[in-house]
Scaffold this motif. Structure first.
Motif, short mmCIF file in Angstrom:
data_model
loop_
_atom_site.label_atom_id
_atom_site.label_comp_id
_atom_site.label_asym_id
_atom_site.label_seq_id
_atom_site.Cartn_x
_atom_site.Cartn_y
_atom_site.Cartn_z
N LEU A 173 0.82 -1.20 0.00
CA LEU A 173 0.00 0.00 0.00
C LEU A 173 0.86 1.26 0.00
O LEU A 173 0.62 2.19 -0.76
CB LEU A 173 -0.92 -0.01 1.22
CG LEU A 173 -1.89 1.16 1.36
CD1 LEU A 173 -2.86 1.18 0.19
CD2 LEU A 173 -2.65 1.05 2.67
N GLY A 174 1.87 1.28 0.86
CA GLY A 174 2.76 2.45 0.91
C GLY A 174 3.50 2.67 -0.39
O GLY A 174 3.64 3.81 -0.86
N PHE A 192 7.86 7.16 -4.07
CA PHE A 192 7.52 8.51 -4.52
C PHE A 192 8.58 9.02 -5.49
O PHE A 192 8.25 9.61 -6.53
CB PHE A 192 7.41 9.43 -3.31
CG PHE A 192 6.92 10.82 -3.65
CD1 PHE A 192 5.57 11.12 -3.62
CD2 PHE A 192 7.82 11.83 -3.97
CE1 PHE A 192 5.12 12.40 -3.93
CE2 PHE A 192 7.38 13.11 -4.28
CZ PHE A 192 6.02 13.40 -4.25
N ALA A 193 9.85 8.82 -5.15
CA ALA A 193 10.94 9.29 -6.02
C ALA A 193 10.88 8.60 -7.38
O ALA A 193 11.00 9.26 -8.42
CB ALA A 193 12.29 9.03 -5.35
N LEU A 194 10.68 7.29 -7.38
CA LEU A 194 10.58 6.57 -8.65
C LEU A 194 9.33 6.98 -9.42
O LEU A 194 9.34 7.06 -10.64
CB LEU A 194 10.58 5.06 -8.39
CG LEU A 194 11.90 4.48 -7.88
CD1 LEU A 194 11.73 3.00 -7.54
CD2 LEU A 194 13.00 4.66 -8.92
N ALA A 237 3.21 5.34 6.44
CA ALA A 237 3.82 6.67 6.34
C ALA A 237 3.03 7.51 5.33
O ALA A 237 2.42 6.98 4.40
CB ALA A 237 5.27 6.55 5.89
N PRO A 238 3.02 8.83 5.50
CA PRO A 238 2.39 9.70 4.50
C PRO A 238 2.96 9.43 3.12
O PRO A 238 4.16 9.17 2.96
CB PRO A 238 2.73 11.11 4.98
CG PRO A 238 2.95 10.96 6.45
CD PRO A 238 3.57 9.61 6.63
N THR A 239 2.11 9.52 2.09
CA THR A 239 2.55 9.15 0.75
C THR A 239 2.60 10.33 -0.22
O THR A 239 2.80 10.13 -1.41
CB THR A 239 1.61 8.08 0.17
OG1 THR A 239 0.25 8.57 0.17
CG2 THR A 239 1.67 6.80 0.99
N VAL A 253 10.72 4.16 4.64
CA VAL A 253 11.66 4.19 3.53
C VAL A 253 11.00 3.82 2.20
O VAL A 253 11.31 4.40 1.16
CB VAL A 253 12.87 3.27 3.81
CG1 VAL A 253 12.48 1.79 3.79
CG2 VAL A 253 14.00 3.56 2.83
N TRP A 254 10.06 2.86 2.23
CA TRP A 254 9.48 2.41 0.97
C TRP A 254 8.60 3.45 0.29
O TRP A 254 8.71 3.65 -0.93
CB TRP A 254 8.73 1.09 1.18
CG TRP A 254 9.66 -0.04 1.47
CD1 TRP A 254 9.84 -0.69 2.66
CD2 TRP A 254 10.59 -0.63 0.55
NE1 TRP A 254 10.82 -1.64 2.54
CE2 TRP A 254 11.29 -1.64 1.26
CE3 TRP A 254 10.90 -0.41 -0.79
CZ2 TRP A 254 12.27 -2.41 0.66
CZ3 TRP A 254 11.88 -1.18 -1.39
CH2 TRP A 254 12.56 -2.17 -0.67
#
Length: 230
Positions: free
Chosen positions: A10-11, A188-190, A146-148, A182-183
């Protein structure tokens, strides 16, 4: 304590989706942030330093559209709770509809030659509304991950945990939190890279990717946590 695989998926999915849509919208719509909507404050300030103010209206309209997405998600969640219905499916369905409308309106607006064209303004508003739903659903239904969308806090948390891990001060809870944060950051970066490349190569048809991602999430048998009231 390990993060459940469903939460990891999900994250990663939501983080990648947010980065993808935000970057595609930024590249295509004159630097408009749809997911990280507060970034538009900086862009509005920068725009005001130029005499033409060509993209001011587009960025200003993103705020009420984003707000409507958040408010609609909250009201939908409250209604689902009263009826005993799982809110997340309805929230994802609303985001899916808005993303489809975002892509359809964008395709109708092509070629985009002015940020003030009515279809361009509507496109930006629909994108912001879709990501308003995304942000609100993350806060209300996915608070366990974590916030996405806004990654500054996530990166800060990761650096704190990395420092503790490197110096031997990390607790088991800190190690679990590191994995949890971290995931989405990596995804998000990818997603940002993929969103930019997707728009360059496929235009607004690239939005089929986040649409498909939300459709997959609708089919996934998530164990939904109780909503967090703040």
């Amino acid at each position: 304590m390990r993060v459940p695989p469903s939460d990891l998926f999900l994250g990663i999915c939501l983080g990648g989706l947010a980065g993808y849509v935000d970057t595609a919208g930024f590249v295509a719509l004159y630097g408009l942030f749809t997911a990280h909507v507060t970034g538009n404050f900086v862009l509005i300030g920068a725009t005001l330093t130029h005499p033409e103010h060509t993209t001011l209206l587009l960025k200003c309209l993103a705020f009420p559209a984003f707000a409507l997405g958040v408010v609609a998600t909250r009201l939908l969640g409250n209604r689902c709770e009263r009826r005993g219905v799982v809110p997340i499916r309805s929230m994802l369905s609303m985001q899916l509809v808005l993303l489809v409308a975002f892509m359809a309106t964008a395709l109708l607006a092509v070629p985009i030659t002015s940020p003030d064209a009515p279809l361009v303004l509507l496109t930006g508003m629909l994108g912001a509304a879709a990501m308003g739903v995304h942000n609100a659903a993350g806060k209300l239904q996915f608070a366990r991950i974590a916030p996405t969308t806004v990654m500054t806090g996530n990166v800060t948390e990761l650096l704190i945990d990395m420092t503790d891990l490197a110096t031997g001060h990390a607790t088991p809870a800190a190690k679990e939190k590191f994995v949890r944060f971290v995931w989405p950051v990596l995804a998000f970066a990818l997603g940002c890279i993929a969103g930019g490349a997707g728009y360059v190569h496929f235009g607004f048809w690239c939005l089929l990717a986040p649409i498909a991602a939300v459709a997959v999430l609708l089919l996934f048998p998530w164990q939904v946590a109780r909503p967090v009231h703040v």
